[in-house]
Write an enzyme that holds these catalytic residues in place. Sequence first.
Site, PDB file in Angstrom:
ATOM      1  N   GLY A  12     -12.114   1.901   0.108  1.00 47.10           N
ATOM      2  CA  GLY A  12     -12.811   3.013   0.759  1.00 47.10           C
ATOM      3  C   GLY A  12     -13.206   4.111  -0.221  1.00 47.10           C
ATOM      4  N   SER A  35     -15.822  -8.522  -5.579  1.00 45.26           N
ATOM      5  CA  SER A  35     -16.972  -7.687  -5.899  1.00 45.26           C
ATOM      6  C   SER A  35     -17.456  -6.906  -4.672  1.00 45.26           C
ATOM      7  CB  SER A  35     -18.053  -8.633  -6.441  1.00 45.26           C
ATOM      8  OG  SER A  35     -19.296  -8.079  -6.275  1.00 45.26           O
ATOM      9  N   LEU A  50      -5.063  -7.144 -10.896  1.00 44.05           N
ATOM     10  CA  LEU A  50      -4.224  -6.214 -11.674  1.00 44.05           C
ATOM     11  C   LEU A  50      -2.911  -6.850 -12.112  1.00 44.05           C
ATOM     12  CD1 LEU A  50      -4.771  -3.021  -9.479  1.00 44.05           C
ATOM     13  CD2 LEU A  50      -5.509  -3.298 -11.875  1.00 44.05           C
ATOM     14  N   GLY A  70      -7.064   1.138  -7.960  1.00 39.31           N
ATOM     15  CA  GLY A  70      -6.742  -0.230  -7.536  1.00 39.31           C
ATOM     16  C   GLY A  70      -5.303  -0.377  -7.077  1.00 39.31           C
ATOM     17  N   GLY A  71      -5.073  -1.400  -6.262  1.00 41.10           N
ATOM     18  CA  GLY A  71      -3.729  -1.679  -5.760  1.00 41.10           C
ATOM     19  C   GLY A  71      -3.749  -1.765  -4.251  1.00 41.10           C
ATOM     20  N   SER A  73      -3.132  -0.086  -0.701  1.00 41.64           N
ATOM     21  CA  SER A  73      -3.254   1.345  -0.419  1.00 41.64           C
ATOM     22  C   SER A  73      -2.482   1.827   0.805  1.00 41.64           C
ATOM     23  CB  SER A  73      -4.727   1.713  -0.283  1.00 41.64           C
ATOM     24  OG  SER A  73      -5.246   1.079   0.852  1.00 41.64           O
ATOM     25  N   SER A 109      -0.337   9.353  -4.253  1.00 47.90           N
ATOM     26  CA  SER A 109      -0.508   9.576  -2.816  1.00 47.90           C
ATOM     27  C   SER A 109       0.482  10.612  -2.307  1.00 47.90           C
ATOM     28  CB  SER A 109      -0.276   8.254  -2.080  1.00 47.90           C
ATOM     29  OG  SER A 109      -0.119   8.482  -0.699  1.00 47.90           O
ATOM     30  N   TYR A 134       5.424   1.665  -0.541  1.00 54.04           N
ATOM     31  CA  TYR A 134       4.150   2.130  -1.104  1.00 54.04           C
ATOM     32  C   TYR A 134       4.315   3.486  -1.802  1.00 54.04           C
ATOM     33  CZ  TYR A 134      -0.460   4.417  -0.783  1.00 54.04           C
ATOM     34  OH  TYR A 134      -1.602   5.117  -1.036  1.00 54.04           O
TER      35      TYR A 134
HETATM   36  C1  15L Z   1      -2.598   7.027   1.822  1.00 54.47           C
HETATM   37  O1  15L Z   1      -2.017   7.074   0.748  1.00 54.47           O
HETATM   38  C2  15L Z   1      -3.359   5.832   2.219  1.00 54.47           C
HETATM   39  O2  15L Z   1      -3.950   5.173   1.130  1.00 54.47           O
HETATM   40  C3  15L Z   1      -4.397   6.139   3.273  1.00 54.47           C
HETATM   41  O3  15L Z   1      -4.822   4.923   3.830  1.00 54.47           O
HETATM   42  C4  15L Z   1      -3.854   7.070   4.351  1.00 54.47           C
HETATM   43  O4  15L Z   1      -2.834   6.419   5.063  1.00 54.47           O
HETATM   44  C5  15L Z   1      -3.336   8.336   3.708  1.00 54.47           C
HETATM   45  O5  15L Z   1      -2.404   8.038   2.713  1.00 54.47           O
HETATM   46  C6  15L Z   1      -2.702   9.296   4.726  1.00 54.47           C
HETATM   47  O6  15L Z   1      -1.557   9.695   4.550  1.00 54.47           O
HETATM   48  O7  15L Z   1      -3.399   9.672   5.672  1.00 54.47           O
END
Ligand code: 15L
Length: 270
Positions: A12, A35, A50, A70-71, A73, A109, A134
């Site tokens: 995204g 791609s 990766l 990348g990775g 998410s 994140s 995560y």
């Molecule tokens: C993130 O780290 C995620 O990649 C995204 O999909 C959302 O969940 C976001 O956090 C969030 O906390 O809203």
Amino acid sequence: MKNVLVTGASGGIGTRLRVLLKGVYPHLRWSDLKSPPDLAAGEDFVRADLADMGQVETAVAGIDGIVHLGGFSVEGPWDTILNANIIGCYNLFEAARRAGVKRIVFASSNHAVGFYPRRRRIGTDAPVRPDSRYGVSKAFGEALGALYAFKHGLAVTCIRIGNFGDAPIDERRLSIWIKPEDLVQLIRIGLEHPKIRHEIFFGTSDNVRGWWDNEAAFRFGYRPQGRSEDHRDAALAAQAKLAPDRIGDWYQGGTFCGAEYDGDPDLSWV
Ligand code: 15L
């Protein structure tokens, strides 16, 4: 920065950056497992897993700066997180070091600190409190970034991205939303500011309900343009349709905290 690689090109944020970074750097290379469907003629794309060091080395060859999106998410099974986010992140930093890459912007994140209650305001000096495997992988990436910055001299910027999109989609996102253009501003600080060694920024717009002290980013010139309060009514109307979540509504990380939760039911003292 002349040659910039963006990993996670098909995700995204990557998809949006392909538009927003156009023309900003002389040479942009995009990489992902698959791609992007709308890849234009002339766009430089390198397919890379990766978890495979050889493929990552090919992707970083000749590159000056990397935006590592990348990775995996969101939360996932341990094997998935381990391969994509732990081994994958190590491969990226190590391949970058070997190739003489100067700068890395790491997409961390908010879930690296998701287990702080919403009533607490935190800065980037607060110890990590991941809310998921995560989130642990993002804390790992930040720590790895510090190793490569201080031991190997790379300039590393970790952006704890809140929620990226055109508008905040619920009450929690009113506190953590980041407008795409604001994320571009933070990425450009990471790739261009002369005084970066290892920095952690919160990837958030100008949100009056925010929980984070983003002083570090402001010191480097960040001036967010998005204001979540402009979208308040729509976000609160969306929130009203959601079922209450005792754990998720208490903590900054939201549903990531409530998932699989079998911790202390008493939240009053955290
Ligand atoms: C993130 O780290 C995620 O990649 C995204 O999909 C959302 O969940 C976001 O956090 C969030 O906390 O809203």
